[in-house]
Design an enzyme around this catalytic site. Structure first.
Site, PDB file in Angstrom:
ATOM      1  N   GLU A   1       0.824  -1.211   0.000  1.00  0.00           N
ATOM      2  CA  GLU A   1       0.000   0.000   0.000  1.00  0.00           C
ATOM      3  C   GLU A   1       0.862   1.267   0.000  1.00  0.00           C
ATOM      4  O   GLU A   1       0.341   2.379   0.152  1.00  0.00           O
ATOM      5  CB  GLU A   1      -0.933  -0.017   1.210  1.00  0.00           C
ATOM      6  CG  GLU A   1      -1.986  -1.124   1.102  1.00  0.00           C
ATOM      7  CD  GLU A   1      -2.912  -1.220   2.292  1.00  0.00           C
ATOM      8  OE1 GLU A   1      -2.408  -1.206   3.433  1.00  0.00           O
ATOM      9  OE2 GLU A   1      -4.123  -1.324   2.084  1.00  0.00           O
TER      10      GLU A   1
ATOM     11  N   TYR B   1     -13.732  18.759  18.100  1.00  0.00           N
ATOM     12  CA  TYR B   1     -12.389  18.240  17.781  1.00  0.00           C
ATOM     13  C   TYR B   1     -12.375  17.478  16.464  1.00  0.00           C
ATOM     14  O   TYR B   1     -11.389  17.474  15.745  1.00  0.00           O
ATOM     15  CB  TYR B   1     -11.840  17.391  18.935  1.00  0.00           C
ATOM     16  CG  TYR B   1     -11.178  18.282  19.945  1.00  0.00           C
ATOM     17  CD1 TYR B   1      -9.843  18.647  19.810  1.00  0.00           C
ATOM     18  CD2 TYR B   1     -11.913  18.819  20.994  1.00  0.00           C
ATOM     19  CE1 TYR B   1      -9.252  19.512  20.714  1.00  0.00           C
ATOM     20  CE2 TYR B   1     -11.327  19.695  21.903  1.00  0.00           C
ATOM     21  CZ  TYR B   1      -9.994  20.032  21.755  1.00  0.00           C
ATOM     22  OH  TYR B   1      -9.400  20.897  22.632  1.00  0.00           O
TER      23      TYR B   1
ATOM     24  N   HIS C   1     -12.543  -0.679   3.741  1.00  0.00           N
ATOM     25  CA  HIS C   1     -11.125  -0.824   4.004  1.00  0.00           C
ATOM     26  C   HIS C   1     -10.730  -0.034   5.269  1.00  0.00           C
ATOM     27  O   HIS C   1     -10.733  -0.610   6.356  1.00  0.00           O
ATOM     28  CB  HIS C   1     -10.377  -0.359   2.739  1.00  0.00           C
ATOM     29  CG  HIS C   1      -8.923  -0.661   2.727  1.00  0.00           C
ATOM     30  ND1 HIS C   1      -8.173  -0.639   1.579  1.00  0.00           N
ATOM     31  CD2 HIS C   1      -8.068  -0.967   3.718  1.00  0.00           C
ATOM     32  CE1 HIS C   1      -6.928  -0.933   1.856  1.00  0.00           C
ATOM     33  NE2 HIS C   1      -6.837  -1.141   3.154  1.00  0.00           N
TER      34      HIS C   1
ATOM     35  N   HIS D   1      -2.016   4.886   7.643  1.00  0.00           N
ATOM     36  CA  HIS D   1      -3.167   4.145   7.135  1.00  0.00           C
ATOM     37  C   HIS D   1      -3.403   2.953   8.049  1.00  0.00           C
ATOM     38  O   HIS D   1      -2.468   2.222   8.369  1.00  0.00           O
ATOM     39  CB  HIS D   1      -2.898   3.670   5.701  1.00  0.00           C
ATOM     40  CG  HIS D   1      -3.828   2.589   5.246  1.00  0.00           C
ATOM     41  ND1 HIS D   1      -5.192   2.756   5.205  1.00  0.00           N
ATOM     42  CD2 HIS D   1      -3.598   1.313   4.841  1.00  0.00           C
ATOM     43  CE1 HIS D   1      -5.755   1.641   4.783  1.00  0.00           C
ATOM     44  NE2 HIS D   1      -4.821   0.743   4.566  1.00  0.00           N
TER      45      HIS D   1
ATOM     46  N   HIS E   1      -6.594  -0.135   9.439  1.00  0.00           N
ATOM     47  CA  HIS E   1      -7.897  -0.755   9.234  1.00  0.00           C
ATOM     48  C   HIS E   1      -8.658  -0.650  10.552  1.00  0.00           C
ATOM     49  O   HIS E   1      -9.332  -1.596  10.955  1.00  0.00           O
ATOM     50  CB  HIS E   1      -7.738  -2.222   8.825  1.00  0.00           C
ATOM     51  CG  HIS E   1      -6.959  -2.418   7.561  1.00  0.00           C
ATOM     52  ND1 HIS E   1      -6.694  -3.658   7.037  1.00  0.00           N
ATOM     53  CD2 HIS E   1      -6.394  -1.523   6.700  1.00  0.00           C
ATOM     54  CE1 HIS E   1      -5.982  -3.526   5.916  1.00  0.00           C
ATOM     55  NE2 HIS E   1      -5.792  -2.245   5.695  1.00  0.00           N
TER      56      HIS E   1
HETATM   57 ZN    ZN Z   1      -5.021  -1.262   4.065  1.00  0.00          ZN
END
Ligand code: ZN
Length: 207
Positions: free
Chosen positions: A73, A119, A159, A92, A94
């Site tokens: 990724e 916030y 995702h 990134h 999950h």
């Molecule tokens: Zn991912």
């Protein structure tokens, strides 16, 4: 910042993410730009155990030049950072609640979550939803790059979230706020809510 410090920072953030359950198994990846090099977590690594020596190094064109093979990724990170020269860090995950929101039907794809708290408006602002692509499908790269020109946080359909910031600590602030608001949103499902008004949210948003 020198590269040794950058490597240490990535590992600290990786452990923090893993230890607090914001990523599981071998999911999630982190990158940090140092000069014209990008440090990124390697493919198949767990944020709970990856070490500073294992990190991959990409050059300014996204080519792997040192260390272990980069996450599949990594192209998302290079795409987002290409669009955001003002930022150096991308995270990134999950993470559970954000991933749950990424699976909801009938959402506003321009802005998936309501500004439930100040916030959230301040740190996340808007959260566009990018269409589903299989993990590692680099057709997502141009879509992420286009979105990243105006947004520092986005959610990948079915995702998880991708966030960018000037440094890793700021990226974590964004990721944590996003995850907490996703949790609130799910918790409040089916109940009448009173998010911030557009004017209240806009007064706090950075972008
Ligand atoms: Zn991912």
């Amino acid at each position: 910042m020198n590269e040794t410090t950058a490597r240490q920072q990535i590992i600290e953030v990786a452990r923090s993410i893993f230890d607090r359950g914001l990523s599981h198994g071998r999911t999630g990846n982190i990158s940090l730009r140092v000069g014209d090099r990008l440090l990124v977590t390697p493919t198949g690594s767990s944020l709970g155990t990856v070490t500073a020596e294992q990190l991959s190094v990409l050059d300014a064109d996204g080519r792997h030049v040192e260390g272990q093979k980069p996450s599949k990724e990594a192209f998302l990170h290079t795409a987002v950072l290409r669009a955001r020269p003002q930022d150096s860090a991308v995270v990134h995950t999950h993470s559970f609640h954000a991933a749950a929101v990424s699976c909801l039907a009938d959402v506003d794809e321009e802005d998936v979550l309501p500004p439930l708290t100040a916030y959230y408006a301040m740190r996340v602002g808007h959260l566009p939803l990018l269409p589903y692509h299989a993990p590692g499908d680099d057709r997502l790269g141009p879509l992420a790059e286009e979105r990243a020109r105006t947004r520092h946080a986005m959610l990948l359909r079915n995702h998880g979230p991708v966030v960018a910031a000037k440094d890793l600590a700021s990226a974590m602030d964004v990721l944590e706020e996003l995850e907490e608001t996703a949790r609130l949103h799910l918790l409040l499902h089916g109940r009448a809510t009173s998010p911030l008004t557009p004017a209240q949210a806009d007064a706090l948003r950075a972008s």
